[in-house]
Design a protein around this motif. Structure first.
Motif, PDB file in Angstrom:
ATOM      1  N   ARG A 218      -5.180   2.674  -1.814  1.00 30.80           N
ATOM      2  CA  ARG A 218      -5.000   3.459  -3.033  1.00 30.80           C
ATOM      3  C   ARG A 218      -3.646   3.161  -3.682  1.00 30.80           C
ATOM      4  NH1 ARG A 218      -7.602   7.855  -4.901  1.00 30.80           N
ATOM      5  NH2 ARG A 218      -8.702   8.146  -2.906  1.00 30.80           N
ATOM      6  N   TYR A 219      -2.623   2.932  -2.855  1.00 31.92           N
ATOM      7  CA  TYR A 219      -1.267   2.793  -3.392  1.00 31.92           C
ATOM      8  C   TYR A 219      -0.647   1.415  -3.170  1.00 31.92           C
ATOM      9  CZ  TYR A 219      -1.845   7.843  -3.467  1.00 31.92           C
ATOM     10  OH  TYR A 219      -2.332   9.106  -3.689  1.00 31.92           O
ATOM     11  N   PHE A 220      -1.155   0.635  -2.226  1.00 36.33           N
ATOM     12  CA  PHE A 220      -0.598  -0.699  -2.009  1.00 36.33           C
ATOM     13  C   PHE A 220      -1.676  -1.595  -1.414  1.00 36.33           C
ATOM     14  CE2 PHE A 220      -0.010   1.426   2.022  1.00 36.33           C
ATOM     15  CZ  PHE A 220      -0.304   0.444   2.963  1.00 36.33           C
ATOM     16  N   SER A 221      -1.417  -2.910  -1.466  1.00 33.48           N
ATOM     17  CA  SER A 221      -2.391  -3.862  -0.937  1.00 33.48           C
ATOM     18  C   SER A 221      -1.804  -4.614   0.245  1.00 33.48           C
ATOM     19  CB  SER A 221      -2.811  -4.864  -2.023  1.00 33.48           C
ATOM     20  OG  SER A 221      -1.722  -5.668  -2.417  1.00 33.48           O
ATOM     21  N   ASN A 222      -2.686  -5.026   1.143  1.00 32.74           N
ATOM     22  CA  ASN A 222      -2.326  -5.886   2.255  1.00 32.74           C
ATOM     23  C   ASN A 222      -2.794  -7.289   1.870  1.00 32.74           C
ATOM     24  OD1 ASN A 222      -2.348  -7.410   4.662  1.00 32.74           O
ATOM     25  ND2 ASN A 222      -2.577  -5.585   5.913  1.00 32.74           N
ATOM     26  N   GLN A 223      -1.848  -8.185   1.599  1.00 33.27           N
ATOM     27  CA  GLN A 223      -2.172  -9.504   1.078  1.00 33.27           C
ATOM     28  C   GLN A 223      -2.101 -10.603   2.136  1.00 33.27           C
ATOM     29  OE1 GLN A 223      -0.020 -10.370  -2.533  1.00 33.27           O
ATOM     30  NE2 GLN A 223      -0.557  -8.425  -3.474  1.00 33.27           N
ATOM     31  N   VAL A 224      -2.100 -10.228   3.399  1.00 33.75           N
ATOM     32  CA  VAL A 224      -2.073 -11.243   4.461  1.00 33.75           C
ATOM     33  C   VAL A 224      -3.306 -12.135   4.316  1.00 33.75           C
ATOM     34  CG1 VAL A 224      -2.120 -11.640   6.945  1.00 33.75           C
ATOM     35  CG2 VAL A 224      -0.781  -9.742   6.014  1.00 33.75           C
ATOM     36  N   ASN A 225      -3.096 -13.423   4.448  1.00 32.11           N
ATOM     37  CA  ASN A 225      -4.161 -14.409   4.244  1.00 32.11           C
ATOM     38  C   ASN A 225      -4.946 -14.615   5.544  1.00 32.11           C
ATOM     39  OD1 ASN A 225      -5.800 -16.467   3.379  1.00 32.11           O
ATOM     40  ND2 ASN A 225      -4.192 -18.006   3.272  1.00 32.11           N
ATOM     41  N   TYR A 226      -6.139 -14.029   5.607  1.00 28.64           N
ATOM     42  CA  TYR A 226      -7.001 -14.166   6.777  1.00 28.64           C
ATOM     43  C   TYR A 226      -8.159 -15.098   6.456  1.00 28.64           C
ATOM     44  CZ  TYR A 226      -4.511 -10.213   8.842  1.00 28.64           C
ATOM     45  OH  TYR A 226      -3.543  -9.388   9.359  1.00 28.64           O
TER      46      TYR A 226
END
Length: 412
Positions: A377-385
């Protein structure tokens, strides 16, 4: 009624849809280029126990430490893997998804480059089967040690889900190439899945992992589907009957509303979108393999729940039935696959279109030519999986493009 205006409106709509398909195709091309530039290697949400640092510090000796270390890396929006000596690697399930996507692209474009790449990756999968001295039938596992509450699985130990997806990729390669090595390995994988068949007082099912008695519906249903495909090809009626019995176990576990809990352990009570999609796709595949309509009402009830519970009007795909966030590209990809492969109505195709374009709007990183792992809702997890995100995205985008092309040809 102004027929000329109506015709004009249809033309504008078709031009708009063609632009949308071209956009999806361009993103799929860019994503494939990015994945190939890494030689199909990448990180995974569950690969933390590949850390040589953690092993050196003695963490692998303590089960709760293994689970905590794995969850730390899975949940962290900052990728700490390079600092912890976790290397990028190929994942057999991720490669299987890439093969499935490349086959879709080949059937859409008839590009020998796509087919040659799929064959090359298929041969890599054949080389990565689990140790034949320990596992006499073809089977595949993850490229990392996997710690869960229900079981603990060493790196490379085969499991049902990875084996099912690899078998699907090999069957697909056999279908488009006629190469016997692919179908022979897939049929052998079906025999491995048969060894997972378990009889208990509560019912019969296929285990997720050899030696464990945990009942998980998606593993049971996909195993039943692949056994049905391979056993029917081999003329093994007894194995086909076992597949039906196992599928009935999960069919009977479906709720009155069409939902499935993840599994039968006390901590398996959650209902999420992509596992629901797995179940529906597996049941649909099994019905096709055995030419039966036995589970038609189960699938229809499940699809009704799926459409109602996991989609927002704007095209967002919900992870859990009870709340919207997190948005997850894995859920998006399986949604597109389920809508096109299991649903198939005009409404399902339109919903899949909205889902794809909403995902591009919210989850696609244009400058990096890849998708984010999760959007909260407030931030994204942009780790490349690779396996969890990019391979799934590639398969779904490829399937969507091929399906749109088929529908266009039929309409003409």
């Amino acid at each position: 009624m102004d027929l000329s205006q109506s015709s004009s409106d249809k033309s504008v709509m078709e031009i708009s849809r063609k632009k949308g398909r071209d956009q999806v195709g361009g993103i799929c091309d860019a994503l494939l280029h990015r994945i190939k530039s890494d030689d199909y290697c990448g990180y995974d949400p569950y690969d933390a126990l590949n850390s040589s640092l953690f092993s050196t510090l003695g963490g692998m000796r303590l089960r709760m430490a293994r689970i905590a270390w794995q969850q730390l890396h899975r949940r962290s929006p900052i990728n700490l893997r390079a600092l912890c000596a976790i290397e990028k690697a190929r994942n057999p399930k991720g490669i299987a998804l890439m093969v499935l996507g490349l086959i879709e692209r080949f059937e859409q474009r008839r590009s020998n480059a796509d087919l040659d790449e799929a064959i090359r990756l298929g041969d890599w999968l054949l080389s990565q089967r689990a140790n034949p001295q320990a596992w006499p039938h073809s089977a595949w596992g993850y490229n990392f040690h996997w710690a869960a509450r229900a079981f603990d699985v060493p790196r490379g130990k085969p499991n049902a889900i990875t084996t099912c997806y690899v078998a699907r990729a090999l069957l697909g390669l056999w279908r488009v190439t006629g190469e016997r090595r692919f179908v022979e390995s897939a049929l052998d994988a079906g025999k491995f899945l048969q060894t997972l068949y378990m009889v208990q007082e509560e019912g019969v099912f296929y285990r997720y992992v050899p030696g464990e008695s945990v009942m998980v519906h998606n593993a049971n249903l996909w195993s039943a589907a692949i056994v049905a495909l391979t056993a029917s090809h081999a003329g093994d009626g007894a194995a086909c009957e076992q597949a039906l019995l196992a599928a009935r176990h999960s069919a009977h576990a479906q709720g009155a509303d069409g939902a499935w809990r993840y599994g039968e352990r006390s901590h398996h009570g959650f209902v999420d979108g992509f596992h629901t999609g797995y179940n529906l796709e597996a049941l649909s595949t099994l019905q096709g393999a055995l030419a039966t309509r036995e589970f038609e009402q189960v699938v229809e009830r499940g699809m009704g729940f799926y459409r109602q519970a996991f989609f927002e009007p704007n095209g967002d795909v919900k992870y859990y039935a009870s709340r919207t966030y997190p948005l997850d590209m894995h859920s998006v990809a399986q949604a597109v696959i389920t809508l096109l492969r299991v649903g198939g109505s005009d409404e399902d195709h339109e919903l899949a279109r909205r889902v794809i374009h909403r995902a591009i709007e919210r989850l696609y990183l244009r400058s990096r030519e890849r998708f984010v792992y999760r959007q909260g809702r407030y931030f994204s997890n942009q780790v490349n999986y690779m396996r969890w995100t990019q391979a799934w995205a590639f398969y779904a985008l490829s399937l969507y493009g091929a399906d749109a092309e088929r529908r266009t040809r039929v309409a003409q």
